[in-house]
Scaffold this active site. Structure first.
Site, PDB file in Angstrom:
ATOM      1  N   LYS A  14       2.057   7.520   3.526  1.00 39.49           N
ATOM      2  CA  LYS A  14       1.357   5.958   4.005  1.00 39.49           C
ATOM      3  C   LYS A  14       0.772   6.148   5.193  1.00 39.49           C
ATOM      4  CE  LYS A  14       5.455   4.692   0.902  1.00 39.49           C
ATOM      5  NZ  LYS A  14       6.357   4.090   1.073  1.00 39.49           N
ATOM      6  N   PRO A  31       0.848  -1.026   0.094  1.00 37.43           N
ATOM      7  CA  PRO A  31      -0.118   0.101   0.044  1.00 37.43           C
ATOM      8  C   PRO A  31       0.833   1.320   0.049  1.00 37.43           C
ATOM      9  CG  PRO A  31      -0.688  -1.456   1.741  1.00 37.43           C
ATOM     10  CD  PRO A  31       0.717  -2.007   1.384  1.00 37.43           C
ATOM     11  N   GLU A  32       0.679   2.061  -1.201  1.00 38.75           N
ATOM     12  CA  GLU A  32       1.469   3.318  -1.294  1.00 38.75           C
ATOM     13  C   GLU A  32       0.438   4.365  -1.096  1.00 38.75           C
ATOM     14  OE1 GLU A  32       4.535   3.249  -4.091  1.00 38.75           O
ATOM     15  OE2 GLU A  32       4.534   1.049  -4.020  1.00 38.75           O
ATOM     16  N   ARG A  71      15.409  -4.683  -2.917  1.00 41.32           N
ATOM     17  CA  ARG A  71      14.262  -4.691  -3.636  1.00 41.32           C
ATOM     18  C   ARG A  71      14.387  -4.858  -5.154  1.00 41.32           C
ATOM     19  NH1 ARG A  71      11.547  -0.093  -1.048  1.00 41.32           N
ATOM     20  NH2 ARG A  71      12.905  -0.524   0.672  1.00 41.32           N
TER      21      ARG A  71
END
Length: 295
Positions: free
Chosen positions: A61, A2-3, A278
């Site tokens: 966020k 979730p951004e 990442r």
DNA sequence: AAGAACTCCTGGATGC
DNA sequence: TGCATCCAGGAGTTCT
């Protein structure tokens, strides 16, 4: 995952469903979900019970429910990787990863409740006092004070942020992901913004002009705005709105998760590379590796 | 003191 | 089929 757009979808849902409601019961099913609360699970339950939700706000966020007009501080929520805030009928079966249940004083039927569900438990809920930011005049929870304004806040100054990023003398993507510089951007929208701006993730910020960096910020803002109109990005059932529905922006992604797919601009195959522990996705033609890499 | 490394966590996907 | 390993990654903390 979730951004900013996904968190904003949740904020809007909460604003519609729970503003004005008073907390009657709090049930912490997993202490890790409230690990950031001073005093632990029992204190969390006691401190939140009886409070009335008077507003639902967000920065980047981070999401928070203003309690009793701010008098009782705020219930801060961060969804982490897999957190969900769901408004569901109280009689419905518990979700497999239900961590916190918040019940309301009796009101409309059917009786609903707020559930914090989080598979990977990177997210959490905690109560905190609100503090005033002198520079912006905005009131935010104490632990959100070090988070920079996101691009949709009135206090966001794109050129000032661009100059700040340039001074950082670091890699462009690293700067975009730094929540103390600009908030709300995560791995997905960073890659999408860089693709739109035709920039490599390792491009040194001091090698760009401030207006060029401001353009990258504009791309990030635009892609997050477009995602918001689609209800956010969902790859699976992990990200959903307060009613459990998925967003549709994943079908509009040009780079993120598109390894081996043709670049929508030039047709070259999108590649995936490890960066900052990442995955980063980029077009090897549109986003060339800089001669002086890293950062 | 900035920045890199480390840590937390679960379950789906992959490999043998 | 089943067991082991890898991978997703936000952000606070620790180390250099």
């Amino acid at each position: 995952m979730p951004e900013l757009p996904e968190v904003e979808v949740v904020r809007r849902g909460l604003d519609r469903w729970i503003t004005g409601r008073t907390v009657a019961t709090v049930d912490v099913l997993h202490p890790r979900a409230v690990r950031r609360h001073d005093g632990g699970a029992l204190a969390f339950e006691a401190d939140l019970t009886g409070c009335t939700i008077t507003a639902v706000e967000r920065r980047g966020k981070y999401l928070w429910l203003v309690l009793d007009g701010g008098e009782s501080g705020a219930l801060v929520a961060h969804l982490g990787m897999s957190g969900q805030l769901l408004v569901v009928e109280a009689q419905r079966n518990d979700d497999p990863h239900l961590r916190v249940r918040i019940g309301w004083a009796p009101g409309r039927t059917p009786q609903r409740e707020l559930r914090f569900v989080d598979q990977r438990t990177f997210g959490g809920l905690f109560l905190e006092p609100l503090v005033v930011e002198p520079a912006l005049g905005r009131t935010v929870p104490a632990s959100v004070a070090h988070i920079a304004p996101d691009p949709f806040e009135p206090g966001f100054d794109r050129l000032a942020v661009a100059k700040n990023i340039r001074r950082k003398r670091t890699g462009l993507k690293r700067a975009l992901l730094d929540q103390t510089v600009v908030s709300g951007i995560g791995n997905i929208y960073a890659d999408e913004a860089l693709w739109r701006a035709r920039q490599h993730f390792a491009r040194r910020t001091e090698s760009l002009t401030s207006p060029q960096i401001a353009e990258v910020l504009d791309h990030a803002t635009e892609v997050m705005s477009a995602a918001l109109t689609q209800g956010g990005t969902s790859f699976d059932a992990l990200y959903v709105d307060v009613n459990g529905s998925s967003g549709y922006f994943s079908r509009s992604l040009n780079a993120y998760g598109q390894e081996g797919e043709p670049c929508p601009r030039c047709g070259r195959f999108i590649v995936r590379e490890a960066f900052m522990n990442r995955s980063s996705f980029r077009c090897p033609s549109c986003q060339r590796r800089p001669r002086v890499p890293h950062g």
